[in-house]
Design an enzyme around this catalytic site. Structure first.
Site, short mmCIF file in Angstrom:
data_model
loop_
_atom_site.label_atom_id
_atom_site.label_comp_id
_atom_site.label_asym_id
_atom_site.label_seq_id
_atom_site.Cartn_x
_atom_site.Cartn_y
_atom_site.Cartn_z
CG ASP A 41 -34.13 32.81 -23.34
OD1 ASP A 41 -34.55 32.89 -24.30
OD2 ASP A 41 -34.04 31.83 -22.65
CG ASP A 59 -33.74 30.13 -32.91
OD1 ASP A 59 -34.52 30.21 -31.97
OD2 ASP A 59 -33.08 29.12 -33.10
N GLY A 82 -36.93 23.83 -25.59
CA GLY A 82 -36.06 23.04 -25.04
C GLY A 82 -35.44 21.82 -25.56
CG HIS A 106 -38.74 30.66 -34.00
ND1 HIS A 106 -39.46 29.42 -33.80
CD2 HIS A 106 -37.68 30.35 -33.13
CE1 HIS A 106 -38.66 28.72 -33.11
NE2 HIS A 106 -37.73 29.15 -32.57
CG HIS A 145 -38.92 25.00 -30.39
ND1 HIS A 145 -39.87 26.13 -29.82
CD2 HIS A 145 -37.93 25.69 -30.72
CE1 HIS A 145 -39.11 27.06 -29.76
NE2 HIS A 145 -37.97 26.94 -30.23
CG HIS A 174 -36.17 31.75 -28.33
ND1 HIS A 174 -36.93 30.92 -27.37
CD2 HIS A 174 -35.87 30.96 -29.57
CE1 HIS A 174 -37.05 29.75 -28.22
NE2 HIS A 174 -36.57 29.76 -29.29
CD GLU A 226 -33.80 24.09 -32.92
OE1 GLU A 226 -33.03 25.04 -32.74
OE2 GLU A 226 -34.75 24.09 -32.11
#
Length: 368
Positions: free
Chosen positions: A24, A308, A181, A20, A208, A22, A211
């Site tokens: 970006d 993350d 998102g 996990h 996801h 990302h 969370e």
């Protein structure tokens, strides 16, 4: 040598699996400065360390929606083939430097079309950067395997298109699908047709869930999304009642969803530092020692540990593991277990998994 150790072993030297992570959320601050200058982007700082500090401050909000706003800046410099390729290349090199031997990079191509790229061109640019980095690692005697998790934004309306995109690239770098998102108010069922398409094509999905929302979101991810893994999944602990706790034992009662997730060994992609920043564990406390990850691990859930967003959280996988050693007195055996959990849950072939599991076991045996 890193400052994080377990049983006298430098954690950075241990083989790791990152599920996990990302794209970006893993940019180098200097890269943001340089790519930002190329496109005339106004930035909140003009040197790398100040920019790093800005991201850390902005991300420590206690709110997932506020945390997500920092990505407006990172995605802004990832709108060209050059930008995407460079970011992906550096991302993989940084993983290798941290001891990661298998990684899955998740990102949402639909967020990278502002300067004329098509969805396919964006995926191809990222894959080119990944492959270039893998080659560089190999040229220095190392080895890393990396796949793309193609993500759809759950609050937008392109999930069917993104699912087809992932399938087009399933033999050219894409290993799985994800939705990302704002979670609360945007359940997996909203994207049901995309998940149906993927399931019919036997293409794996992680979702996801757990969370920004709780058990209902997790249940929906499992049913509507056919999730093989849960992105974070931390709030599965809401479905666990501690009935008795002593110094030697803990007696708990699992709800139906928690029991299903544990018994099926559905991986929880837990990201401890990020969970603190976004308020995911607020109901249990505000310190890492309040995080339910240790309880979940001790109960036998398939816990994996992940960074993350390395930039926003100012972290690495080495650091995340080190923090858990400090907070919960985890041992080398604990770290090996969560790493093997991640390997067993990776979206790769069984043959690749066997090699990965052996590589992890060999690395830990050597450390002992």
């Amino acid at each position: 040598m890193s400052r994080y150790e377990v049983d006298g072993v430098d954690i950075q030297t241990l083989p790791k699996v990152s599920l996990h992570d990302h794209l970006d959320g893993g940019l180098r601050p200097q890269t943001i400065l340089e790519l930002g200058e190329e496109i005339g982007l106004e930035l909140p700082a003009d040197d790398a360390e100040s920019l790093r500090a800005w991201f850390a401050a902005q991300s420590d909000s206690g709110s997932l929606p506020e945390y997500l706003k920092t990505f407006d800046l990172t995605t802004a410099v990832m709108q060209t083939e050059h930008g995407l390729r460079r970011v992906a290349k550096e991302f993989v090199l940084d993983l290798a430097e941290d001891g990661v031997v298998y990684g899955e990079i998740r990102w949402a191509p639909e967020q990278h079309l502002q300067r004329g790229l098509t969805l396919d061109q964006a995926v191809e640019a990222v894959q080119a950067g990944i492959e270039e980095a893998i080659g560089l690692v190999a040229s220095h005697g190392g080895r890393i395997r990396v796949g793309q998790l193609v993500s759809a934004m759950r609050h937008l309306d392109r999930a069917d298109e993104i699912a087809q995109l992932a399938l087009r690239h399933r033999h050219a770098g894409a290993v799985g699908f994800d939705i990302a998102g704002p979670e609360d108010g945007f359940p997996a069922s909203r994207l049901q047709s995309a998940f149906d398409t993927l399931a019919k094509a036997h293409f794996p999905a992680t979702v996801h869930a757990g969370e920004g929302a709780g058990i209902d979101s997790i249940a929906d991810a499992l049913f509507s999304g056919r999730a093989l893994r849960l992105g974070h999944g931390t709030r599965i602990a809401e479905d666990i009642v501690v009935e008795e706790e002593t110094d030697d034992a803990i007696v708990v009662r699992l709800g139906e969803i928690a029991e299903w997730v544990k018994d099926r060994q559905i991986a929880l992609e837990v990201s401890p530092s990020s969970n603190l920043q976004t308020g995911t564990i607020a109901q249990w406390g505000s310190a890492l020692t309040d995080h339910p990850i240790d309880l979940l691990h001790q109960l036998g859930f398939c816990v994996t540990v992940n960074p993350d967003n390395r930039l926003q959280s100012g972290t690495t996988l080495t650091r995340e593991l080190g923090l858990l050693v400090d907070a919960f007195d985890w041992s080398l055996d604990d770290l090996e277990q969560v790493t093997q959990n991640a390997a067993a849950s990776a979206f790769c072939s069984f043959e690749d998994y066997e090699q990965l599991a052996d590589e992890i076991a060999d690395g830990y045996d050597a450390a002992r």
